[in-house]
Design a protein around this motif. Sequence first.
Motif, PDB file in Angstrom:
ATOM      1  N   PRO A 148       1.024  -1.226  -0.331  1.00  0.00           N
ATOM      2  CA  PRO A 148       0.144   0.028  -0.009  1.00  0.00           C
ATOM      3  C   PRO A 148       0.701   1.497   0.340  1.00  0.00           C
ATOM      4  N   GLY A 149       0.545   1.909  -0.514  1.00  0.00           N
ATOM      5  CA  GLY A 149       1.219   3.381  -0.574  1.00  0.00           C
ATOM      6  C   GLY A 149      -0.257   4.613   0.401  1.00  0.00           C
ATOM      7  N   PRO A 150       0.089   5.805   0.593  1.00  0.00           N
ATOM      8  CA  PRO A 150      -0.379   6.293   1.660  1.00  0.00           C
ATOM      9  C   PRO A 150      -2.252   5.933   1.652  1.00  0.00           C
ATOM     10  N   THR A 151      -2.121   5.626   2.217  1.00  0.00           N
ATOM     11  CA  THR A 151      -3.832   4.811   2.734  1.00  0.00           C
ATOM     12  C   THR A 151      -4.835   5.579   3.896  1.00  0.00           C
ATOM     13  N   ASP A 152      -6.285   5.874   2.985  1.00  0.00           N
ATOM     14  CA  ASP A 152      -7.027   6.632   4.629  1.00  0.00           C
ATOM     15  C   ASP A 152      -7.273   5.916   5.593  1.00  0.00           C
ATOM     16  N   THR A 153      -6.374   5.807   6.370  1.00  0.00           N
ATOM     17  CA  THR A 153      -6.558   4.883   7.790  1.00  0.00           C
ATOM     18  C   THR A 153      -6.171   5.128   8.830  1.00  0.00           C
ATOM     19  N   PRO A 154      -7.162   4.869  10.111  1.00  0.00           N
ATOM     20  CA  PRO A 154      -6.865   5.756  11.265  1.00  0.00           C
ATOM     21  C   PRO A 154      -5.159   6.122  11.275  1.00  0.00           C
ATOM     22  N   MET A 155      -4.441   5.122  10.946  1.00  0.00           N
ATOM     23  CA  MET A 155      -2.737   5.325  11.854  1.00  0.00           C
ATOM     24  C   MET A 155      -2.590   6.654  10.604  1.00  0.00           C
ATOM     25  N   LEU A 156      -2.646   6.519   9.582  1.00  0.00           N
ATOM     26  CA  LEU A 156      -2.504   8.124   8.856  1.00  0.00           C
ATOM     27  C   LEU A 156      -2.693   9.299   9.574  1.00  0.00           C
ATOM     28  N   ARG A 157      -4.397   8.795   9.568  1.00  0.00           N
ATOM     29  CA  ARG A 157      -5.456  10.061  10.335  1.00  0.00           C
ATOM     30  C   ARG A 157      -4.451  10.435  11.291  1.00  0.00           C
ATOM     31  N   GLU A 158      -3.685   9.909  12.916  1.00  0.00           N
ATOM     32  CA  GLU A 158      -3.147   9.918  13.238  1.00  0.00           C
ATOM     33  C   GLU A 158      -1.292  10.789  13.534  1.00  0.00           C
ATOM     34  N   VAL A 159      -0.987  10.581  11.921  1.00  0.00           N
ATOM     35  CA  VAL A 159       0.108  10.480  11.878  1.00  0.00           C
ATOM     36  C   VAL A 159      -0.569  12.740  11.543  1.00  0.00           C
ATOM     37  N   GLY A 160      -1.022  12.596  11.030  1.00  0.00           N
ATOM     38  CA  GLY A 160      -1.415  13.946  10.212  1.00  0.00           C
ATOM     39  C   GLY A 160      -1.776  14.621  11.109  1.00  0.00           C
ATOM     40  N   ALA A 161      -2.568  13.720  12.208  1.00  0.00           N
ATOM     41  CA  ALA A 161      -3.009  15.365  13.390  1.00  0.00           C
ATOM     42  C   ALA A 161      -1.876  15.561  13.671  1.00  0.00           C
ATOM     43  N   ARG A 162      -0.463  14.399  13.748  1.00  0.00           N
ATOM     44  CA  ARG A 162       0.670  15.757  14.155  1.00  0.00           C
ATOM     45  C   ARG A 162       1.384  15.842  13.699  1.00  0.00           C
ATOM     46  N   HIS A 163       1.205  15.887  12.319  1.00  0.00           N
ATOM     47  CA  HIS A 163       2.580  16.757  11.414  1.00  0.00           C
ATOM     48  C   HIS A 163       1.656  17.592  10.340  1.00  0.00           C
ATOM     49  N   PRO A 164       0.613  18.615  10.640  1.00  0.00           N
ATOM     50  CA  PRO A 164      -0.428  19.357   9.931  1.00  0.00           C
ATOM     51  C   PRO A 164       0.418  19.283   8.535  1.00  0.00           C
ATOM     52  N   GLY A 165      -0.608  19.054   7.545  1.00  0.00           N
ATOM     53  CA  GLY A 165      -0.025  19.681   6.104  1.00  0.00           C
ATOM     54  C   GLY A 165       0.605  18.339   5.496  1.00  0.00           C
ATOM     55  N   LEU A 166       0.686  17.207   5.714  1.00  0.00           N
ATOM     56  CA  LEU A 166       1.628  16.281   5.878  1.00  0.00           C
ATOM     57  C   LEU A 166       1.075  15.816   5.091  1.00  0.00           C
ATOM     58  N   VAL A 167      -0.912  15.004   5.114  1.00  0.00           N
ATOM     59  CA  VAL A 167      -1.237  14.234   4.646  1.00  0.00           C
ATOM     60  C   VAL A 167      -2.001  15.653   3.207  1.00  0.00           C
ATOM     61  N   ALA A 168      -2.094  16.366   3.551  1.00  0.00           N
ATOM     62  CA  ALA A 168      -2.089  18.035   2.421  1.00  0.00           C
ATOM     63  C   ALA A 168      -1.158  17.216   1.252  1.00  0.00           C
ATOM     64  N   GLU A 169      -0.041  17.611   1.500  1.00  0.00           N
ATOM     65  CA  GLU A 169       0.998  17.520   0.962  1.00  0.00           C
ATOM     66  C   GLU A 169       1.530  15.864   0.380  1.00  0.00           C
TER      67      GLU A 169
END
Length: 254
Positions: free
Chosen positions: A188-209
């Motif tokens: 899997p590449g970047p996948t919309d999972t709770p784990m990715l959302r948690e990482v995104g919450a700690r690093h604003p802008g990461l998911v958008a990038e």
Amino acid sequence: MAESLGTPQGTRAPTALVTGGAGGIGRAVCAALAEAGAEVIVCDLDEHRAREVARTLPAGRAVGIDLGDRSRVEAGVARIRGIAPHVDVLVHNAGIGVLGPFAESDPADWDLMWRVNTRAPMLLTRAFLPGMIARGRGRLVFVSSDGARAGAGGEGAYAATKSALFGLAKTLARETARYGVTSNVVCPGPTDTPMLREVGARHPGLVAELTRRIPAGRLGTPADVAAAVAFLASPSAAYITGQTLSVSGGITMQ
């Protein structure tokens, strides 16, 4: 509608075992395999959540296993054999990642990731592969990561443990193809999972990038990954073995 997984020996529905089955991707994999006609054993460290997932499936059962503890893996294998004498599809989806700069990483975390991400798939495969060989049919699917395949910042030890699955899967493919068993890897590449959302919450802008870099213009979904796993478990993939498939919207091309 997912392609039917068929009925080995014409007498029963195939049995699929999915580790990490209560997580975001794991839950989708369980659903896809069930839709294809499999009786699914949902394995997870959190047995309560595994039971919740199993109840959503037409023929689902749950087993709690701590993949980081060898004796508990062996006890889990015994439980699985008690409810399902045969495992036809084995999906190694479970994984644990402790992320951060490698120079600051803790060897104790390396050991935990190795036990869960590498040793557990080896132990479970050793337990259920002989039965697949004897029956002349089986599917092994290892869920790794595009971070392991192409590299990703902060994932050094995690990538090392997940990339070990490439060598294991290819070796098993060479050893078992003549017996009707296939062995493949899904990354899997970047996948919309709770784990990715948690990482995104700690690093604003990461998911958008991350999303901006994906040629398909969106994050992957658990269903995207599950579709690849279900295909590799199907009769249509009988001549595909020893391969690595990225499910990444094009962010990784190899």
